[in-house]
Write an enzyme that holds these catalytic residues in place. Structure first.
Site, short mmCIF file in Angstrom:
data_model
loop_
_atom_site.label_atom_id
_atom_site.label_comp_id
_atom_site.label_asym_id
_atom_site.label_seq_id
_atom_site.Cartn_x
_atom_site.Cartn_y
_atom_site.Cartn_z
N LYS A 36 4.48 8.73 27.97
CA LYS A 36 4.92 9.90 27.23
C LYS A 36 5.80 9.45 26.07
O LYS A 36 6.63 8.56 26.22
CB LYS A 36 5.75 10.85 28.11
CG LYS A 36 4.99 11.45 29.28
CD LYS A 36 5.93 12.32 30.11
CE LYS A 36 5.23 12.94 31.29
NZ LYS A 36 6.16 13.77 32.12
N THR A 40 11.49 5.53 28.06
CA THR A 40 12.46 5.48 29.17
C THR A 40 13.68 6.32 28.88
O THR A 40 14.17 7.06 29.75
CB THR A 40 12.87 4.02 29.45
OG1 THR A 40 11.73 3.30 29.93
CG2 THR A 40 13.97 3.96 30.49
N GLY A 188 27.19 -4.21 38.13
CA GLY A 188 28.34 -3.48 37.61
C GLY A 188 28.37 -3.37 36.11
O GLY A 188 29.44 -3.28 35.51
N GLY A 189 27.19 -3.39 35.48
CA GLY A 189 27.13 -3.10 34.05
C GLY A 189 27.21 -1.60 33.81
O GLY A 189 27.52 -0.82 34.71
N GLU A 210 29.15 -6.47 42.01
CA GLU A 210 28.87 -7.16 40.75
C GLU A 210 29.05 -8.66 40.95
O GLU A 210 30.08 -9.10 41.47
CB GLU A 210 29.79 -6.66 39.65
CG GLU A 210 29.83 -7.50 38.38
CD GLU A 210 28.46 -7.68 37.74
OE1 GLU A 210 28.14 -8.82 37.35
OE2 GLU A 210 27.70 -6.69 37.64
N GLY A 278 19.95 -5.08 35.30
CA GLY A 278 19.44 -5.34 33.96
C GLY A 278 17.99 -4.91 33.80
O GLY A 278 17.36 -4.41 34.73
N ALA A 331 19.50 2.73 22.90
CA ALA A 331 18.63 3.65 22.17
C ALA A 331 19.08 3.83 20.73
O ALA A 331 18.25 3.84 19.80
CB ALA A 331 18.59 5.00 22.88
N HIS A 454 46.63 16.83 16.05
CA HIS A 454 47.54 16.89 17.20
C HIS A 454 47.41 18.28 17.84
O HIS A 454 47.40 19.28 17.14
CB HIS A 454 48.98 16.68 16.74
CG HIS A 454 49.99 16.90 17.82
ND1 HIS A 454 50.29 15.95 18.76
CD2 HIS A 454 50.77 17.98 18.10
CE1 HIS A 454 51.22 16.42 19.58
NE2 HIS A 454 51.54 17.66 19.19
#
Length: 476
Positions: A36, A40, A188-189, A210, A278, A331, A454
């Site tokens: 599609k 991803t 742990g990325g 990790e 990964g 992306a 502020h």
């Protein structure tokens, strides 16, 4: 044989951005996609995961309202089917939007799998419309250029076979059945911490493992420290410096053995194991050798000219997750790569992608956001470095949110800003100004002239630069 100006293989963010820009510049474009358009990011990653993380933020907000602000709110239950329906509606509407943009731009989209047959020629095999179910076949040759944008898939570990139920990857974690009561996250990325955060918000017991000595190991060490503190405060068991030894699927869960940083062997059990170690580039079935191309040992297609993202074969370009570092597999970086390649193929001058100025975000709770060099990277490159760290609680809005966090600025001594690093609530929405600061090589005194509203969290960014410029008011 069809002969468009440009053939783009892969309709993810890198591919469709290339196609849209090239078509806008008057080129005849064919986009080939076997799944599609949107890839991803749209269907399994960025968009659905951020939709779910927003739902998780709402759940956390109910607890904060009750426990911190005295708002007598209660959470009866999470209707998983309703949550999924909302997520899928958001994805579907975005998908229709991408399809409409491509159609309006005049991009011809061919559904099917592409195989290279020469430097700029492609054979596309796809589903046919015949009564016997025969497959269609298209032979294409690009007059100006071929763009490879075939993306990536999740990596796994030896002995771990994802089944979409007990052992899942980031591609299928959101689509596994129901909410697990416990989750073991390997990696742990950014992806790992996001999924750990999401599952914890929805009530699961979460262990995050990790292998490196700290989570988000590619970010500044202070970012890792603050994020670890925030995740632990939420009840997530963070185990850095721990490596998976083995794992087995049980009838009602998964059992894994890990070697801890202290050399101990620890047995962990959870209802679901999520592998987030990964992503690997996808070239299967593409036959890159037929175009005279090779991949490196990791499977990436390496450009010969990074300024144009062009391979050693003239007219063949690469964008997105098929690129090795310094491309970031993000992306928003692939959008920039697509623009660059399209403009190059149209014969226009286009600035190379400045990967050092691409923001990096983890949408966990707390969030992290960074751009530029970490302190360690700056020192390793030989810079004489000056840093300033400002806690978010040093400004009133940081106290209102009550989640802690910090701003860290890394500068060349008496010179330009090299990196900005944020941890805390909503910092993903605060990093854009820092991208401009780093990308335009501003100095602290340049930034200090500009007034931040502020009370806001962004005041902490402004205050960090005021302090580096010698004008700070609230530095603790």
């Amino acid at each position: 044989m069809d002969s468009p100006d440009v053939i783009v293989i892969g309709g993810g963010t890198g591919g469709y951005s290339t196609a849209l820009r090239a078509a806008a510049l008057g080129l005849k474009v064919v986009l080939v996609e076997r799944d599609k358009v949107g890839g991803t990011c749209l269907h399994r990653g960025c968009i659905p995961s951020k939709a779910m993380l927003h739902a998780a933020e709402l759940v956390d907000g109910i607890a904060e309202a009750r426990e911190r602000w005295g708002v007598k709110a209660t959470l009866d239950a999470v209707d998983w089917s309703a949550l999924v329906a909302t997520r899928d509606d958001i994805v579907a509407r975005n998908h229709r939007g991408v399809q409409a943009h491509l159609a309006h731009a005049g991009v011809r989209v061919i559904a099917g799998s592409a195989r290279l047959t020469g430097p700029r020629s492609v054979r596309v095999t796809g589903p046919g419309a015949g009564a016997q179910g025969e497959r269609s076949m298209h032979d294409l040759s690009a007059r100006r250029g071929l763009v490879l944008a075939t993306g990536s898939r999740p990596r796994t570990l030896p002995g771990l076979t994802p089944d979409g139920r007990r052992v899942v990857t980031s591609d299928d974690a959101l689509f596994a059945p129901g909410l697990p009561e416990s989750v073991l996250v390997l990696g742990g990325g950014a992806i790992g911490v996001e999924y750990a955060s999401f599952h914890r918000s929805l009530g699961a017991e979460v262990t995050l493992v990790e292998a490196a000595d700290r989570i988000v190991p590619l970010e500044d060490a202070d970012v890792s420290r603050h994020l670890t503190r925030g995740l632990k405060k939420r009840g997530i068991d963070v185990r850095a410096g721990a490596r998976l030894l083995d794992a087995e699927v049980l009838r009602d869960g998964v059992r894994a053995r890990v070697r801890t940083a202290r050399g101990e062997t620890l047995t962990l059990e959870a209802e679901r194991l999520l592998v987030a170690v990964g992503r690997a580039p996808v070239t299967d079935g593409l036959d890159v050798a037929a175009a005279g191309l090779t991949t490196d040992a990791r499977g990436f297609v390496v450009p010969a000219d990074w300024d144009r993202l062009e391979t050693a074969v003239p007219g063949v370009h690469v964008v997105g997750d098929l690129l090795p570092p310094p491309s970031l597999g993000l992306a928003h970086a692939s959008f920039a790569e697509g623009l660059l390649v399209a403009e190059t193929l149209a014969g226009l001058p286009s600035a190379p992608v400045d990967y050092a100025a691409v923001p990096r975000v983890a949408y966990s709770s707390p969030q992290t956001a960074a751009v530029g060099l970490s302190e360690a990277e700056a020192r390793a490159r030989g810079y004489e470095v000056e840093t300033n760290t400002m806690p978010l609680t040093a400004v009133a809005k940081g106290m209102v949110h009550g989640q802690g966090g910090m701003v860290k600025v890394v500068t060349e001594s008496a010179g330009r800003v090299l990196g900005v690093h944020l941890v805390g609530p909503h910092v993903s929405e605060m990093i854009a100004q820092s991208q401009l600061i780093v990308g335009w090589e501003a100095e602290p005194s340049d930034v200090a002239r500009h007034i931040h509203p502020h009370p806001t969290l962004s005041e902490a960014v402004g205050e960090a630069f005021l302090t580096l410029a010698g004008r700070g008011l609230h530095q603790q």
